[in-house]
Design a protein around this motif. Structure first.
Motif, short mmCIF file in Angstrom:
data_model
loop_
_atom_site.label_atom_id
_atom_site.label_comp_id
_atom_site.label_asym_id
_atom_site.label_seq_id
_atom_site.Cartn_x
_atom_site.Cartn_y
_atom_site.Cartn_z
N PRO A 87 53.84 40.66 49.67
CA PRO A 87 52.86 41.75 49.52
C PRO A 87 52.19 41.77 48.16
O PRO A 87 51.09 42.31 48.02
N GLU A 88 52.82 41.17 47.13
CA GLU A 88 52.21 41.15 45.80
C GLU A 88 51.11 40.11 45.69
O GLU A 88 50.30 40.16 44.75
N GLY A 89 51.07 39.16 46.60
CA GLY A 89 50.12 38.07 46.48
C GLY A 89 48.69 38.47 46.75
O GLY A 89 47.77 38.05 46.05
N PHE A 90 48.47 39.36 47.74
CA PHE A 90 47.11 39.69 48.12
C PHE A 90 46.33 40.42 47.02
O PHE A 90 45.18 40.10 46.75
N PRO A 91 46.93 41.44 46.35
CA PRO A 91 46.19 42.07 45.23
C PRO A 91 45.83 41.09 44.13
O PRO A 91 44.78 41.23 43.50
N ILE A 92 46.68 40.09 43.90
CA ILE A 92 46.36 39.09 42.88
C ILE A 92 45.14 38.28 43.31
O ILE A 92 44.26 37.96 42.50
N HIS A 93 45.06 37.95 44.59
CA HIS A 93 43.89 37.23 45.10
C HIS A 93 42.60 38.00 44.81
O HIS A 93 41.63 37.44 44.32
N LEU A 94 42.62 39.29 45.13
CA LEU A 94 41.42 40.09 44.93
C LEU A 94 41.09 40.29 43.45
O LEU A 94 39.94 40.19 43.04
N ARG A 95 42.13 40.54 42.65
CA ARG A 95 41.89 40.81 41.23
C ARG A 95 41.36 39.59 40.51
O ARG A 95 40.49 39.68 39.65
N GLU A 96 41.88 38.41 40.85
CA GLU A 96 41.47 37.18 40.17
C GLU A 96 40.31 36.48 40.87
O GLU A 96 39.93 35.39 40.46
N GLU A 97 39.78 37.12 41.94
CA GLU A 97 38.68 36.54 42.69
C GLU A 97 39.03 35.17 43.25
O GLU A 97 38.25 34.22 43.24
N ILE A 98 40.27 35.07 43.76
CA ILE A 98 40.76 33.84 44.38
C ILE A 98 40.66 34.01 45.89
O ILE A 98 41.00 35.07 46.41
N PRO A 99 40.19 32.99 46.63
CA PRO A 99 40.14 33.12 48.09
C PRO A 99 41.50 33.48 48.65
O PRO A 99 42.50 32.84 48.35
N ALA A 100 41.55 34.54 49.45
CA ALA A 100 42.82 35.01 49.99
C ALA A 100 43.33 34.04 51.04
O ALA A 100 42.61 33.65 51.96
N CYS A 101 44.60 33.66 50.92
CA CYS A 101 45.21 32.74 51.89
C CYS A 101 45.76 33.54 53.06
O CYS A 101 46.03 34.75 52.95
N GLU A 102 45.95 32.88 54.18
CA GLU A 102 46.40 33.55 55.38
C GLU A 102 47.79 34.18 55.23
O GLU A 102 48.01 35.29 55.71
N PRO A 103 48.77 33.52 54.57
CA PRO A 103 50.08 34.16 54.40
C PRO A 103 50.01 35.47 53.63
O PRO A 103 50.70 36.44 53.95
N CYS A 104 49.13 35.54 52.60
CA CYS A 104 49.01 36.78 51.83
C CYS A 104 48.33 37.86 52.66
O CYS A 104 48.70 39.04 52.56
N LYS A 105 47.35 37.49 53.46
CA LYS A 105 46.71 38.47 54.33
C LYS A 105 47.72 39.04 55.33
O LYS A 105 47.74 40.25 55.58
N ALA A 106 48.53 38.16 55.88
CA ALA A 106 49.52 38.61 56.87
C ALA A 106 50.57 39.50 56.21
O ALA A 106 50.98 40.51 56.78
N ALA A 107 51.02 39.12 55.00
CA ALA A 107 52.05 39.90 54.30
C ALA A 107 51.54 41.28 53.92
O ALA A 107 52.30 42.25 53.89
N ALA A 108 50.24 41.39 53.62
CA ALA A 108 49.66 42.67 53.20
C ALA A 108 49.16 43.48 54.39
O ALA A 108 48.65 44.59 54.21
N PRO A 111 35.39 50.21 32.54
CA PRO A 111 36.17 49.20 33.29
C PRO A 111 36.52 49.70 34.69
O PRO A 111 36.70 50.90 34.90
N ASP A 112 36.60 48.77 35.63
CA ASP A 112 37.08 49.13 36.96
C ASP A 112 38.59 49.06 36.99
O ASP A 112 39.24 48.55 36.08
N MET A 113 39.17 49.59 38.04
CA MET A 113 40.63 49.71 38.12
C MET A 113 41.32 48.35 38.13
O MET A 113 42.37 48.19 37.52
N GLU A 114 40.71 47.36 38.82
CA GLU A 114 41.36 46.05 38.89
C GLU A 114 41.53 45.47 37.50
O GLU A 114 42.61 45.00 37.14
N ARG A 115 40.48 45.51 36.72
CA ARG A 115 40.51 44.87 35.40
C ARG A 115 41.37 45.65 34.42
O ARG A 115 42.12 45.06 33.64
N ILE A 116 41.26 46.97 34.42
CA ILE A 116 42.02 47.74 33.44
C ILE A 116 43.51 47.67 33.73
O ILE A 116 44.34 47.67 32.82
#
Length: 389
Positions: free
Chosen positions: A221-242, A368-373
């Motif tokens: 579940p921690e992986g998906f927020p990291i994808h969004l915050r770092e602007e990394i393409p979300a992988c399927e396992p992270c989408k499923a976990a979240a 600043p937005d919430m992701e960055r701060i």
């Protein structure tokens, strides 16, 4: 009158007296060849020809059903019964010696080329590196899967693997490549979601069931927020976990964007001018005909004075309803940076932002937005709400 050769006379005798001829349809032999050449055996033409004790070129002609030069060939559908028996007598080998024509799974080769593109190597360079010529189109079709290849021959696989081992630790800039070509390759990789070499291990890159390790927490579940915050393409396992349920046209909710624009009394022309895109692009995003990049979503959230989560579906942040973006204290933020023993430039490098971004926050030019701060607060090991008190 037709002159019958000895072979023709023998075949005619067999047909008349025994009901069969010396020749038979090649379909059974071709089906067996496909089995030997396909997964999980991946036997090459040379290996099959050795075991069947027939000429390799004849084996290739039987497989394709034609003989002669490429421009002047003759098709045939029948082969000698002895040849069929020799081919059908070849037993599959689980681990045959991999040679030039052996069929292999293309997943590993495709991932290696995608990783090199993500590093910034143009397809033309990759095409030349594996002896495919200067035309980048064959590499493009193979990498995107548009070529329809369900296998790759061993010789090409090893060329791609050798090129990957040579370049995966090299910066394209050090090879004298132009910044334009490097930038184009990297943008293409981001658009298609290609994983760089850092996301793969030697024991996973060839595994069809493996997935790239983008964040260090993929599949949790921690992986998906990291994808969004770092602007990394979300992988399927992270989408499923979240528990992510992706919208048909992407992650931006057009209705939320339209409502926020009405709340801020901002039309498409004004928002487009501030974001740096056309007003037509804003309208397409509002009606979800196109999907904006994470960078554009972040810019819109900043200009609309809201969080990215307020414009998106399926993602929430650690938010406090009593805290507004304009409550951010720039002077307090600068003091806390000094107390942490860092300079603005050092914090920017650690957080992965530009120092100009942090200075804009400090001087109140932007909020600043919430992701960055929250990312900055994690680097500084403080509570993000302290910046607003």
């Amino acid at each position: 009158m037709i002159e019958f050769t000895p072979e023709m006379r023998d075949s005619e005798k067999l047909r008349r007296y025994y009901g069969f001829t010396l020749f038979t349809d090649r379909s059974k032999a071709v089906a067996h060849l496909k089995k030997l050449k396909g997964a999980p055996y991946f036997m090459s033409n040379r290996r099959i020809a050795e075991l069947a004790d027939i000429c390799e070129s004849n084996l290739s002609q039987i497989y394709h059903g034609r003989r002669g030069a490429s421009r002047d060939y003759a098709r045939f559908s029948e082969i000698h019964r002895d040849t069929e028996a020799a081919i059908l007598g070849v037993r599959p080998e689980i681990n045959p010696p991999l040679r030039g024509g052996a069929h292999m799974d293309p997943v590993g080769a495709r991932r290696r080329l995608q990783a090199l593109i993500a590093l910034g190597f143009p397809m033309r360079i990759l095409s030349e590196g594996i002896d495919w010529g200067k035309d980048p189109q064959p590499v493009h079709r193979f990498v995107t899967g548009k070529s329809g290849r369900v296998y790759i021959v061993a010789s090409t696989y090893y060329k791609i693997k050798a090129l990957y081992e040579k370049l995966h630790d090299v910066r394209p800039e050090d090879m004298g490549l132009s910044k334009v070509a490097i930038g184009r390759a990297r943008r293409s990789a981001v658009l298609h979601g290609y994983a760089p070499s850092s996301c793969w291990d030697d024991d996973t890159i060839d595994d069809p069931s493996a997935f790239p390790e983008w964040t260090g927490a993929c599949g949790t579940p921690e992986g998906f927020p990291i994808h969004l915050r770092e602007e990394i393409p979300a992988c399927e396992p992270c989408k499923a976990a979240a528990g992510w349920k992706e919208r048909e046209h992407g992650t931006l909710n057009g209705g939320k964007l339209r409502a926020m624009m009405e709340l801020r009394q901002m039309d498409a022309f004004e928002l487009a001018r501030r974001v740096g895109v056309s007003d037509d692009a804003i309208r397409r995003w509002v009606w979800e005909q196109r999907h904006p990049s994470m960078g554009n979503i972040r810019t819109m959230a900043s200009e609309l004075r809201c969080q990215m989560a307020e414009l998106m579906d399926g993602y929430t942040l650690d938010e406090d309803p009593d805290i507004r973006p304009e409550d951010f204290k720039g002077a307090l933020f600068r003091t806390m940076i000094k107390d942490s023993g860092r300079t603005v430039h050092q914090l920017a490098r650690e957080a992965g932002f530009s120092h100009t971004t942090l200075y804009n926050w400090i001087k109140g030019r932007k909020y600043p937005d919430m992701e960055r701060i929250q990312k900055v607060a994690k680097v500084m090991e403080v509570d993000w709400k302290d910046f607003y008190r």
